[in-house]
Design a protein around this motif. Sequence first.
Motif, short mmCIF file in Angstrom:
data_model
loop_
_atom_site.label_atom_id
_atom_site.label_comp_id
_atom_site.label_asym_id
_atom_site.label_seq_id
_atom_site.Cartn_x
_atom_site.Cartn_y
_atom_site.Cartn_z
N LEU A 28 40.49 40.20 32.91
CA LEU A 28 41.24 40.05 34.16
C LEU A 28 40.85 41.20 35.07
O LEU A 28 41.03 42.36 34.71
N LEU A 29 40.32 40.89 36.22
CA LEU A 29 39.93 41.93 37.18
C LEU A 29 40.90 41.90 38.35
O LEU A 29 40.91 40.95 39.14
N ALA A 30 41.75 42.92 38.42
CA ALA A 30 42.69 43.03 39.54
C ALA A 30 41.99 43.78 40.67
O ALA A 30 41.69 44.96 40.53
N THR A 31 41.71 43.08 41.74
CA THR A 31 41.05 43.71 42.89
C THR A 31 41.35 42.92 44.15
O THR A 31 41.52 41.70 44.11
N SER A 32 41.40 43.63 45.26
CA SER A 32 41.51 42.97 46.57
C SER A 32 40.18 43.08 47.30
O SER A 32 40.05 42.59 48.42
N VAL A 42 36.92 34.42 28.84
CA VAL A 42 36.99 33.81 30.16
C VAL A 42 37.36 34.94 31.12
O VAL A 42 38.08 35.87 30.73
N ALA A 43 36.82 34.90 32.34
CA ALA A 43 37.03 36.01 33.27
C ALA A 43 37.43 35.50 34.64
O ALA A 43 36.83 34.56 35.15
N PHE A 44 38.48 36.10 35.20
CA PHE A 44 38.84 35.74 36.58
C PHE A 44 39.51 36.90 37.29
O PHE A 44 40.01 37.83 36.65
N ASP A 45 39.53 36.82 38.62
CA ASP A 45 40.12 37.87 39.45
C ASP A 45 41.60 37.58 39.69
O ASP A 45 42.03 36.42 39.66
N LEU A 46 42.33 38.63 39.98
CA LEU A 46 43.74 38.52 40.34
C LEU A 46 43.94 39.46 41.54
O LEU A 46 43.52 40.61 41.49
N THR A 47 44.55 38.95 42.60
CA THR A 47 44.72 39.77 43.81
C THR A 47 46.18 40.04 44.08
O THR A 47 46.95 39.10 44.31
N ALA A 48 46.57 41.30 44.02
CA ALA A 48 47.93 41.70 44.41
C ALA A 48 47.88 43.14 44.94
O ALA A 48 48.77 43.93 44.65
N ILE A 101 41.87 44.37 30.87
CA ILE A 101 42.38 44.28 32.23
C ILE A 101 41.82 45.47 33.01
O ILE A 101 41.92 46.62 32.57
N VAL A 102 41.19 45.15 34.13
CA VAL A 102 40.59 46.21 34.97
C VAL A 102 41.26 46.19 36.34
O VAL A 102 41.44 45.11 36.92
N GLY A 103 41.63 47.36 36.82
CA GLY A 103 42.08 47.50 38.21
C GLY A 103 40.98 48.23 38.95
O GLY A 103 40.60 49.33 38.53
#
Length: 339
Positions: free
Chosen positions: A85-89, A111-117, A143-145
């Motif tokens: 999970l890549l947390a990035t804007s 499985v890999a996807f981005d999360l934007t918050a 999990i990466v920020g």
Amino acid sequence: MVAPSPSAVGVLLRGCGSATPNASISNDALGRRVETSDAWIRSRTGIGARRVIASDESIAELSALAAERALTMANWSAESLDLILLATSTPDDLFGSAPRLQARLKAFNAVAFDLTAACSGFLFGLVTAAQYLRSGAMKRILIVGADQLSRWVDWDDRRSCVLFGDAAGAVLLEASTDQRDDLEGYLLRSDGRRGEVLQLPQVEERLPLVGETSHQRGGFQPIRMNGQEVYKFAVREVPSILENLLQEAGISAHAIDWLLLHQANQRILDAVAERLEIPNDKVLSNLAHFGNTSAATIPLMLDEAVRDGRITPGHRIASSGFGAGLSWGAALLRWSGPA
Ligand code: ACO
């Protein structure tokens, strides 16, 4: 939400890592570009310098470096990951940078996807990742920020450019095989009605398409921020959500080993600690060196404190992320460390 159902699987924090770009810009250096000073920036924010990503670097590259360091700490192979999970804007590609991170790590079973918050991204990502572990669907998650806001600030706007820097921080979560659970509770909130106080909005440029139809050109403007309103939001909502979480968990603020907040401004950190009556020596801060690195601040700070021995296995950490959206959240964590 605090306690998982009795049958749910616990979550363990097994490793962490971080990476920052080499180029550091001091307040004095910034003062040669905009009308500001080291004294003003330090007294209003606690920030002394910030790292800026080079034009040939990428968020996937910085994230991979942070992730590799976390994998080494936990002694895990990249192939053992189920989810990234890549947390990035600020991805390298608006379609998402997590698969590029997966490719760099050769983590082909994940499985890999981005999360934007925005600045809440890491905390929201951590809680999201925990659900996959609690349900039994997955065993190991990265999990990466990570953010590169230097590409999106107006470097001639002294009200915002002094605040931000670039970084990546990584945490490894594992499903617990016993009764232990490092995520003792969490609360998440968002309020889009107040979103205009902090935006990275689209460009406003209508172009003719066909006949009467026009279209909006893609692209984004620099960060727009009402600093005073963001400040008021943070010092009101962050102590409040942490107090609610502690109350729901039945844990006193005195039982907290570390307060690990999103690193936005030292005055915000101090105000939250004072309201919760948490002494200064339990408040983690690296703002002086890195500024506000958005989704990266919490794992970047965690990694520093784990590696220098301040955080040790079993320590209890109260954490809160907050930022654009508006969005904010809090989590009560323990650090287990490598098995
Ligand atoms: N250097 C020198 N003077 C400055 C600077 C600067 N870098 N920036 C603003 N000023 C001036 C202003 O122009 C103003 O001058 P004036 O009185 O002549 O008009 C004066 O300083 C006071 O400005 P304020 O905006 O009232 O300053 P304030 O004390 O509110 O501090 C700050 C500004 C640091 C931005 C503060 O409001 C803050 O930290 N807010 C929170 C911002 C934040 O954390 N944003 C990100 C959070 S969410 C996320 O992480 C994405």
